[in-house]
Design an enzyme around this catalytic site. Structure first.
Site, PDB file in Angstrom:
ATOM      1  N   LYS A 133      40.897  44.054  37.753  1.00 54.02           N
ATOM      2  CA  LYS A 133      41.307  42.998  38.675  1.00 54.02           C
ATOM      3  C   LYS A 133      40.856  43.280  40.104  1.00 54.02           C
ATOM      4  CE  LYS A 133      44.783  40.970  35.794  1.00 54.02           C
ATOM      5  NZ  LYS A 133      44.627  41.879  34.620  1.00 54.02           N
TER       6      LYS A 133
HETATM    7  C1  LIG Z   1      44.338  41.440  33.331  1.00 54.52           C
HETATM    8  C2  LIG Z   1      43.791  42.422  32.354  1.00 54.52           C
HETATM    9  C3  LIG Z   1      43.168  42.020  31.140  1.00 54.52           C
HETATM   10  C4  LIG Z   1      43.074  40.568  30.725  1.00 54.52           C
HETATM   11  O1  LIG Z   1      42.174  39.827  31.508  1.00 54.52           O
HETATM   12  P1  LIG Z   1      42.212  38.218  31.495  1.00 54.52           P
HETATM   13  O2  LIG Z   1      41.324  37.808  32.596  1.00 54.52           O
HETATM   14  O3  LIG Z   1      43.655  37.839  31.744  1.00 54.52           O
HETATM   15  O4  LIG Z   1      41.744  37.772  30.158  1.00 54.52           O
HETATM   16  C5  LIG Z   1      42.652  43.003  30.312  1.00 54.52           C
HETATM   17  N1  LIG Z   1      42.758  44.312  30.613  1.00 54.52           N
HETATM   18  C6  LIG Z   1      43.351  44.741  31.760  1.00 54.52           C
HETATM   19  C7  LIG Z   1      43.454  46.207  32.026  1.00 54.52           C
HETATM   20  C8  LIG Z   1      43.882  43.814  32.673  1.00 54.52           C
HETATM   21  O5  LIG Z   1      44.491  44.256  33.803  1.00 54.52           O
END
Ligand SMILES: *Cc1c(COP(=O)(O)O)cnc(C)c1O
Length: 523
Positions: free
Chosen positions: A161
């Site tokens: 993120k």
């Molecule tokens: C948020 C997240 C995901 C999922 O991503 P999306 O964009 O919601 O599909 C997968 N792995 C980690 C470690 C995350 O923080």
């Protein structure tokens, strides 16, 4: 001070409240929208077109839909060739320029170079070069295909993120400065998103973050990551209750439109368009690093929850990036896997949503999925509106083409390259062990879901890139279960739990929360 229209508040846990849509006014920024600017339209077909800057700080469109470009910008073979040798920041600039057409080029260039630095993405492991930002490593050759890992988790909070949120922090600060405006971000988190938002917004002029989390319910590592921030614009609020209590308070405050407006309250959720665009960049980087010519195709496997990450892959593919398959990997919460296997989209109730060892994928409803459905349905906003109303009234829809279904577009899914698979706790443990034993590589639980599903979807001769979405240090408990020892921690995180913490404990009381916020904003 610019007049501040209401903004949809969505908790940092990323559950858009469709009911808030009516309270949403047009973009926070009254920057000009000229016809030469790229126009963004709503998936539900009823909202006015907007420019990039106009939707930058917002969430849902006023008709309850999500924004997409009216036409996807295209890349030519010549552009791809020229981009092969660019630094990550310069590549980011080239991709962003195609979408953010109302931000001057020189400003975009500066923002890209401020965001994608070796210092910010410093947590590269195994001697990888941090200046590559998202280094790629070969894991194995399997069934005649290479499997590679693209590290998206080398940023400050050790999860992917950061890739988008760090850019968002700089874009917000830039846009707010232009408007002489300020923004107070208010959200709730049970882990990943809240910390990524705080690390992106810390020290940013014109921005404060008020982040609620359930008191003593997060892991020691996650708590330390957030609460050790000493920046005066970050407010960690430990609520005496569970995550749902935090989320209820965010909703209650969001329903008080007068308060929201007066306090200039906004949010950073996964449906934010700028976050999606920032994620498009690393699909280009991964492709260009794994290939030597544009005749070669690459597939991506994406550990998925809210469909934000893989939605960016879909957009890169629609722009003309030679992607073969987009493999959606889910955990036990398999809403998306079910759709891509059967054409039936069936959201789950909270009671049917499992708490798993890949918790950032524990979702019951994928907030970005509507963007793909819009393209799948040939961009028919009326039908998208009807289908997502049905999600609210009947919990889902059916595009399988069977008698009584809502359509037969499931058969078109292959044209978009999508396939899927699912991974369980046992698969995760087995995959973490296997990669450690065979390759001396420690991966986190979400990435393990990706590797498990990737191995089931290989095409001989086509490289498969698995997106590494977090570092194992964040999910130490499961690493201990799989390997019998602690996860490796990047430099600087060794003693994070013993750093001084800055937070306030508050009861789950909406009026007290409002008083807390206004006392600190002075508004
Ligand atoms: C948020 C997240 C995901 C999922 O991503 P999306 O964009 O919601 O599909 C997968 N792995 C980690 C470690 C995350 O923080």
């Amino acid at each position: 001070m610019t007049w501040w229209p209401g903004v949809v508040i969505v908790s940092a846990q990323e559950k858009p409240e469709r009911s808030d849509a009516s309270s949403y006014n047009v973009g926070l920024l009254s920057l000009s929208n000229t016809s030469s600017d790229m126009q963004y339209i709503s998936t539900r077909g009823e909202a006015a077109a907007q420019s990039f800057s106009q939707i930058l700080l917002g969430g849902l469109a006023p008709d309850g839909g999500l924004y997409l470009p009216a036409d996807y910008p295209q890349v030519t073979g010549a552009e791809l060739d020229a981009w092969r040798t660019l630094s990550y920041a310069d590549l980011a600039y080239e991709v962003l320029k195609k979408f953010a057409t109302d931000i001057p080029d020189a400003d975009l260039h500066a923002l890209a170079h401020k965001t994608y630095t070796a210092d910010i993405y410093r947590n590269a492991r195994h001697g990888e070069d941090a200046s590559r930002i998202t280094p790629l490593r070969l894991v194995e050759e399997n069934s005649g295909a290479k499997i590679m890992l693209q590290a998206l988790s080398n940023g400050p909070t050790l999860a992917f993120k950061d890739m988008a949120m760090q850019l968002l922090g700089n874009l917000f600060e830039y846009a707010l400065a232009k408007q002489h405006a300020e923004l107070n971000i208010f959200g709730a988190t049970s882990g990943d998103t809240g910390s990524a938002a705080e690390y992106a917004m810390r020290g940013k002029k014109g921005i404060r973050v008020f982040m609620l989390s359930p008191h003593k319910k997060m892991s020691a590592f996650q708590t330390a990551q957030m609460f050790s921030l000493q920046d005066p614009n970050i407010f960690n609020i430990a609520v005496e209750g569970v995550f749902d209590d935090c989320q209820d308070m965010v909703k209650a405050v969001s329903n008080d439109l007068a308060f929201k407006e007066k306090q200039k309250i906004g949010t950073v959720n996964s449906i934010n368009w700028a976050r999606v665009v920032a994620q498009v960049i690393y699909y280009f980087r991964g492709y260009l690093t794994a290939t030597t010519s544009n005749d070669q195709k690459v597939s991506f496997t994406v550990p998925s929850g809210n469909f934000g990450n893989v939605c960016a892959g879909h957009i890169a593919r629609m722009m003309g990036l030679p992607i073969d398959k987009l493999v959606v990997a889910t955990n036990e919460n398999d809403v998306l896997d079910e759709f891509f296997r059967t054409g039936v989209y069936r959201t789950r109730k909270s009671a049917e949503t499992y708490h798993t060892s890949s918790p950032s994928m524990d979702i019951s409803k994928a907030s970005n999925f509507e963007r793909f459905v819009y393209d799948l349905l040939g961009r028919d906003g009326d039908r998208v509106r009807a289908l997502f109303r049905k999600v609210e009234t009947h919990g889902g829809f059916d595009l399988s083409g069977k008698p009584g279904s809502d359509g037969d577009e499931f058969k078109r899914v292959v044209e978009f390259g999508f396939v899927s698979g699912k991974s369980t706790h046992d698969d995760r443990i087995a995959t973490i062990r296997d990669l450690q034993e065979k390759h001396g590589l420690m991966i986190d639980t979400h990435t393990a879901d990706g590797v498990k599903v990737a191995r089931e979807n290989l095409t001989p001769g086509t490289t498969m890139i698995v997106l590494e979405t977090a570092l194992p240090a964040k999910f130490n408990e499961t690493i201990r279960e799989a390997l019998g020892r602690d996860a490796e921690r990047p430099a600087g995180f060794e003693n994070i739990e013993s750093l001084p913490q800055r937070f306030d404990v508050m009861p789950a009381d909406v009026e007290k929360m409002k008083a807390y916020i206004s006392a600190r904003t002075g508004l």
